[in-house]
Structures are given as structure tokens and as C-alpha cells.
Enzyme design. Sequence first.
Site, PDB file in Angstrom:
ATOM      1  CE1 TYR A 232       0.236  15.663   1.901  1.00 18.52           C
ATOM      2  CE2 TYR A 232      -0.402  14.696   4.005  1.00 18.52           C
ATOM      3  CZ  TYR A 232       0.038  14.552   2.702  1.00 18.52           C
ATOM      4  OH  TYR A 232       0.277  13.296   2.190  1.00 18.52           O
TER       5      TYR A 232
ATOM      6  CE1 TYR B 124      -6.861   3.633   2.823  1.00 14.37           C
ATOM      7  CE2 TYR B 124      -5.937   2.924   4.914  1.00 14.37           C
ATOM      8  CZ  TYR B 124      -6.447   3.918   4.100  1.00 14.37           C
ATOM      9  OH  TYR B 124      -6.550   5.192   4.575  1.00 14.37           O
TER      10      TYR B 124
ATOM     11  N   GLY C  68       2.291   6.972   4.471  1.00 18.74           N
ATOM     12  CA  GLY C  68       2.036   6.678   5.873  1.00 18.74           C
ATOM     13  C   GLY C  68       2.680   5.437   6.450  1.00 18.74           C
TER      14      GLY C  68
ATOM     15  NE  ARG D 142      -8.736  10.356   2.790  1.00 21.50           N
ATOM     16  CZ  ARG D 142      -8.034  10.420   3.915  1.00 21.50           C
ATOM     17  NH1 ARG D 142      -7.985  11.547   4.592  1.00 21.50           N
ATOM     18  NH2 ARG D 142      -7.382   9.372   4.354  1.00 21.50           N
TER      19      ARG D 142
ATOM     20  CB  SER E 247       0.851  10.202   1.084  1.00 21.21           C
ATOM     21  OG  SER E 247      -0.356  10.558   1.732  1.00 21.21           O
TER      22      SER E 247
ATOM     23  NE  ARG F  18      -2.970   2.720   2.812  1.00 21.40           N
ATOM     24  CZ  ARG F  18      -2.861   3.449   3.922  1.00 21.40           C
ATOM     25  NH1 ARG F  18      -2.245   2.948   4.970  1.00 21.40           N
ATOM     26  NH2 ARG F  18      -3.351   4.664   3.982  1.00 21.40           N
TER      27      ARG F  18
END
Length: 418
Positions: A193, A262, A370, A178, A81, A78
Site C-alpha cells: 500500500y 487538510y 482514514g 508523497r 483514501s 475529507r
Amino acid sequence: MAPSIDVIPTAASTAAGMISDMEAAFKSAVKLKQIPGAVVMARSMNGDIDYTRCFGARTVERDECQRLPPMEIDTPLRLASATKLLTTIMALQCMEQGLVDLDENVNRLLPDLSDMQVLTGFDAAGNAIMRDREGIIKLRHLLTHTSGLSYAFLHPLLQEYMAKGYLKTAEKFGIQSRLAPPAINDPGVEWIYGANLDWAGKLIERATGVDLEEFMQKNICEPLGITDMTFKLQQRPDMLARRSDQTRRNENGSLRYDDSVYFRHDGEECFGGQGVFCGPESYMKVLNSLMKHDGLLLKKDTIELMFQPALDAELEKKMNDHMDTTPHINYGAALPPVMRRNFGLGGIIAMGDLDGHNWRREGSLTFGGGPNIVWQIDPTVGLCTLVVFQLEPWNDPICKDLTRKFEKAMYSQVKCRN
């Protein structure tokens, strides 16, 4: 007694020692169960450095044979970002194709963003106070996090906005959660950010008429020969079978399996800011292509634009002040917390050399994700590096220390060969 002779270490012996020490540090971290596993990679412009090492396992959960499956160069990860670099590249490809312009009003493709109001606070009754936005949002603002948008979890006003019930927690892994928070400032006023690259992803889809997955496959994966990069993990059983698990460090330092959403559900749409899964080797192909200006992804002039500081002096100061007062977030990952930084198209630009000539040089571009993923491209030295863990939380001290050890070992190789 024979006189003692001082042995002066050569650059080669120093470099070999740093690499040996770095590898020992990673192996020790695995053995002590400080990390489950990691992959580290480096490539140089002239091809002298082509380094890859895999350490440990891709999970803390043993399989049916009580084995820990190893972390490998093609283990699907994954990116979180680290996806933002890929979406930036796709946006710039649209620019090269004449579909969008960096400085046009995004209203043509993103009227829903242009119409968004700015949250300024709350009245005595707890009602949100909104005002109209001043100025237009450009694609350049989205790519440099200067649009006035913030992630809800990062800004006190948006946290209060959510706590008062204005933003509902998404039941599904959907991009609209989001994109829903209001702006907290006007475009071009400060560096914040936020979900800018998710919006940029929507702009790409509306400009091209295809979703980000299809555009990425055609414009990034095919040119580089990548077969394991996707927004849609659940549609790739071959990748699901080999993917890394997410691991989380407990407060006492121990590790535990993290059953992250995720890995069980694809997003309802493609998240341009955080949605891609791929293997480390494939991501390195992207970094290497940008470093070498090989023309497979972007034109030379466009790549050079990515490495140009995009923030003026006032915005740069605001970004640095913000980063220096939020060290727990540590946007710059391995960067020293008090150095001068700017932002390019795709990442943070170091505005000075790190540790003299022993580490990253002025003008290097970096960002990450992350699960303690850190990438960087140094055009001055001609070196790109990638360090990937699948361990949260972000800014983990052990991961950060190992990342710095790896990068400095690779830079010692550069000094040795020059």
C-alpha cells in the site's frame, strides 16, 4: 390458561427490527459521545432500497450560539483514501479515451517514476543501499498497489530512510513529499500500500494536459450533476462554511477536535490518493453509477474489469498474508480479518460470501478512507453502501461495529424484498 403461541418472525419483521436496532445504536453512540456524527446511505440496483440517515454533529466544537451543527447529507467531508476510487475512475476514463493503456510502460508519462531506484537496506555506515529496478511499471500496477511503492509511514526501511535524513518532513502540504520515497521492490512482485494513486494522478494530468481538479469536474462531476466535489477546498468558501471538522479519539475513549492541516491549506497540487472533499450524497452518486452501469462515468466492460480479481495466486497470497499480519491497519475495514481477498481496479474484492447470504457476497468491491469512511459495491446482490465518519484513528472499533450493523441491516432489507 390459553396455550401459548410461538410467533415466527417474518423476514419483514426481522429487517425492520435490524434497522431499528441499528439506528438506535448510532443514536446511542452520539448520545454517549462515542462518535460526533455519521451519515449512512444505501442504494439498490432496482431502486427498492434508497436509505439515508444522518446522526449527530459534524464537529465536537460548539458554535457561537453553543450549538453543535448537524451532520447532513451534503456536509463536505475529507475523503482521504476514498479519493483513490475517483482517481481510478479518471485513469480508466483516460484509457477509454485512448490516452493511456493499462499495460504500457508508464515511462512515457512518468519518467521520474520509471527512473526511481529500489531501496534494499543500509550498509554498516548507515548509507542507503540502492539498486536499479527490474521490470517496467504499468498503470495496472499503480491501480492495484503492485508497483513496488510504499507509504513511508508503513514500511520499516522507509521509516529508517526518513530517520537518517534522506527524506525531509515537508513544510508544506505538498504532493512531492508523497512521491519522494524510493521504491522498496520491483513492480509485480508484491502488494504494497503506497502512493500509487498519487502517481496515477500525475499520469492523468500529463496525459490530458489539465490538472486533476479540472479533469474531475468535467468527467465525474458534470455527468453526475455534482457541485460539491473538489481537490481545492480553500477555493470553495461555500463548502468551507459547512465542512465537517476532523475529530480524534483519545486513548481514554474521549473525543477531541483535531485542527488538521487538510482543512486549513490546500495541497500544492492535487493528491490523487487522498485529496478530495465532497458530501456523502455526491460520493453515493459515484457508487450508484458504477453499480448500475449507467454509462455516465465508464463503459459497462470497463466497470466489469474493475470487479475482476487483478492479482494472480502468488500475489493474492502475499496480499492476504500481509493483511493478516497487520490487523492494526485493517485495509478491509468491515471485512472479517481472515477471509480470502483479492484486489480489483479500485478496491479490495471479497473472494467469498460474508456470513452466508446475510451480508456482502463474493465479488463485492470495497475500500475506504482514514476518517473511518467505508464504501462497498455488491454486484451480486445489487446493493451499494456508504458509511462516513470524520473520526480518527482509522479502524476505530466503535466505528467498525456501527458500520457492520448498518450494512447487515441493509442486507436484511434485500432478503426481505426478494
